[in-house]
Write an enzyme that holds these catalytic residues in place. Structure first.
Site, mmCIF file in Angstrom:
data_model
loop_
_atom_site.group_PDB
_atom_site.id
_atom_site.type_symbol
_atom_site.label_atom_id
_atom_site.label_comp_id
_atom_site.label_asym_id
_atom_site.label_seq_id
_atom_site.Cartn_x
_atom_site.Cartn_y
_atom_site.Cartn_z
ATOM 1 N N GLU A 1 3.969 -2.851 -17.932
ATOM 2 C CA GLU A 1 3.561 -2.012 -16.790
ATOM 3 C C GLU A 1 4.660 -0.984 -16.528
ATOM 4 O OE1 GLU A 1 1.928 -3.819 -13.139
ATOM 5 O OE2 GLU A 1 3.567 -2.802 -12.106
ATOM 6 N N THR B 1 0.856 2.162 -12.745
ATOM 7 C CA THR B 1 0.531 1.925 -11.342
ATOM 8 C C THR B 1 -0.026 3.199 -10.683
ATOM 9 O OG1 THR B 1 2.732 2.454 -10.552
ATOM 10 C CG2 THR B 1 2.312 0.148 -11.120
ATOM 11 N N TYR B 2 -0.610 2.983 -9.500
ATOM 12 C CA TYR B 2 -1.312 4.058 -8.778
ATOM 13 C C TYR B 2 -0.923 3.933 -7.313
ATOM 14 C CZ TYR B 2 -5.457 6.636 -7.098
ATOM 15 O OH TYR B 2 -6.306 7.528 -6.516
ATOM 16 N N TYR C 1 -3.585 -13.953 -7.334
ATOM 17 C CA TYR C 1 -2.367 -14.297 -6.586
ATOM 18 C C TYR C 1 -2.085 -15.800 -6.669
ATOM 19 C CZ TYR C 1 -3.163 -9.617 -4.950
ATOM 20 O OH TYR C 1 -3.372 -8.260 -4.932
ATOM 21 N N ARG D 1 -7.929 -3.213 -4.129
ATOM 22 C CA ARG D 1 -8.090 -2.650 -2.789
ATOM 23 C C ARG D 1 -6.888 -1.769 -2.476
ATOM 24 N NH1 ARG D 1 -6.798 -6.114 2.401
ATOM 25 N NH2 ARG D 1 -4.748 -5.520 1.627
ATOM 26 N N GLY D 2 -5.694 -2.282 -2.763
ATOM 27 C CA GLY D 2 -4.454 -1.565 -2.427
ATOM 28 C C GLY D 2 -3.867 -2.062 -1.124
ATOM 29 N N ASP D 3 -2.576 -1.838 -0.983
ATOM 30 C CA ASP D 3 -1.895 -2.188 0.279
ATOM 31 C C ASP D 3 -2.151 -1.083 1.291
ATOM 32 O OD1 ASP D 3 -0.723 -4.653 -0.257
ATOM 33 O OD2 ASP D 3 0.908 -3.704 -1.375
ATOM 34 N N GLN E 1 -0.037 -11.449 -9.786
ATOM 35 C CA GLN E 1 1.111 -10.995 -8.993
ATOM 36 C C GLN E 1 2.365 -11.724 -9.478
ATOM 37 O OE1 GLN E 1 2.786 -8.869 -7.499
ATOM 38 N NE2 GLN E 1 1.516 -8.610 -5.691
#
Ligand code: FAD
Length: 292
Positions: free
Chosen positions: A16, A47-48, A144, A106-108, A175
């Site tokens: 990554e 990553t995005y 997770y 979803r994203g933080d 994660q």
């Protein structure tokens, strides 16, 4: 070839990277990628930024990976702040560049937000949307092992992972997790819950004190005794810390592989030299290639 096909044949091996900020040049990361390609990764994910911050750089890196012809690019992508129309346009853009593997997240929430402020609230809705509108994509979802920090319980989080599988996800990317006993328990539990997706285990190298602590804590992840001791013993000496941290990471890699995962995904932090040393010390790449 699809990542899922690779996983059916052998243990997958991947990296990554994260894109540079908009004002910084791409060149150093492109050079980093050249070094990483030497290890023949099956894919490299990029990553995005949740909310699409710096999305242009993510696209440029995915495109560069694709054009290198050396491996499969996997883009991360989040629902945060995104309408269906925007998502459609973004996904079409990836496909126009032949980037057809996606980690659907979803994203933080950005600081101060309590919802996605977009058309989707959870990753399973994004997965369903992709499956319906762009079936060409191979879709990964986040898992997770220590539960997502917002989930009320591990069982609830696993039930939500099952919903992502049922929506059409193809494999799981996990994660960071330093607690291998918990990782093995989680693997057992998700199988009992009817989740059959291949598991791609994320390995976060231990290289520097503060980021190691910060990343574990911000994800609600445990710092096991061995790692806590390493921090206590070498925390004031960055060189010794890095040396001990790399040795710790090598042991971690072996524990993950022995846990029966389908893929090993190294979070490189864009540090190819450190990652190379870890891989050389572990000898793991050769073992994966020869199928030992
Ligand atoms: P979801 O699966 O939607 O879960 C979010 C929370 O909601 C969980 O607590 C879950 O239990 C709960 N939940 C899920 N579905 C439902 C439902 N239907 N009803 C009720 N509750 C539900 N973030 C970035 O911004 N950019 C990245 O590039 C990035 N890369 C990542 C890579 C990996 C391998 C991992 C593991 C995470 C990454 N993240 C990234 C972080 C991720 O965006 C956050 O952890 C985020 O908070 C959750 O995203 P998710 O896709 O897991 O969300």
């Amino acid at each position: 070839m699809k990542v899922t096909e690779i996983m059916r044949r052998k243990m997958c091996f991947s990296f990554e990277v994260f894109p540079p900020k908009a004002e910084q040049p791409l060149e150093p990361l492109l050079q980093t990628l050249e070094h990483l390609y030497r290890y023949e990764p099956d894919f490299v994910s990029c990553t995005y930024g949740a909310g699409g911050t710096n999305a242009g750089r993510n696209v440029a890196i995915c495109q560069a990976i694709k054009e290198s012809g050396r491996t499969i690019p996997v883009t991360h992508y989040t629902c945060i702040g995104n309408s269906r129309e925007q998502i459609k346009a973004d996904l079409q853009r990836y496909l126009s560049l032949s980037v057809d593997h996606i980690l659907a997240l979803r994203g933080d929430f950005p600081k101060g937000w309590t919802e996605t402020m977009g058309d989707f609230d959870y990753a399973n809705e994004l997965v369903e949307f992709i499956k319906e509108n762009f079936p060409q994509f191979t879709i990964a979802v986040a898992g997770y092992p220590e539960k997502h920090f917002q989930a009320p319980s591990l069982e609830a989080d696993i039930a939500h992972l099952r919903v992502k599988q049922d929506a059409g996800a193809d494999f799981i990317m996990t994660q960071l997790c330093y607690d291998l006993d918990q990782f093995r328990r989680w693997m057992e539990k998700i199988r009992q819950a009817g989740i059959h997706l291949p598991i791609d285990a994320g390995v976060m190298p231990v290289l520097t004190k503060e980021p190691t602590i910060r990343m574990a804590v911000s994800n609600g992840s445990a710092v096991p005794r061995e790692l806590a001791e390493l921090i206590a013993r070498y925390g004031e000496n960055p060189e010794d810390f890095k040396k001990a941290g790399k040795e710790y990471t090598v042991r971690l890699i072996y524990e993950f592989v022995n846990a029966g995962i389908d893929g090993l995904h190294i979070y490189t932090l864009n540090r190819w030299q450190d990652v190379s040393e870890i891989l050389e010390a572990s000898g793991i790449r050769g073992k994966i290639r020869s199928g030992e």
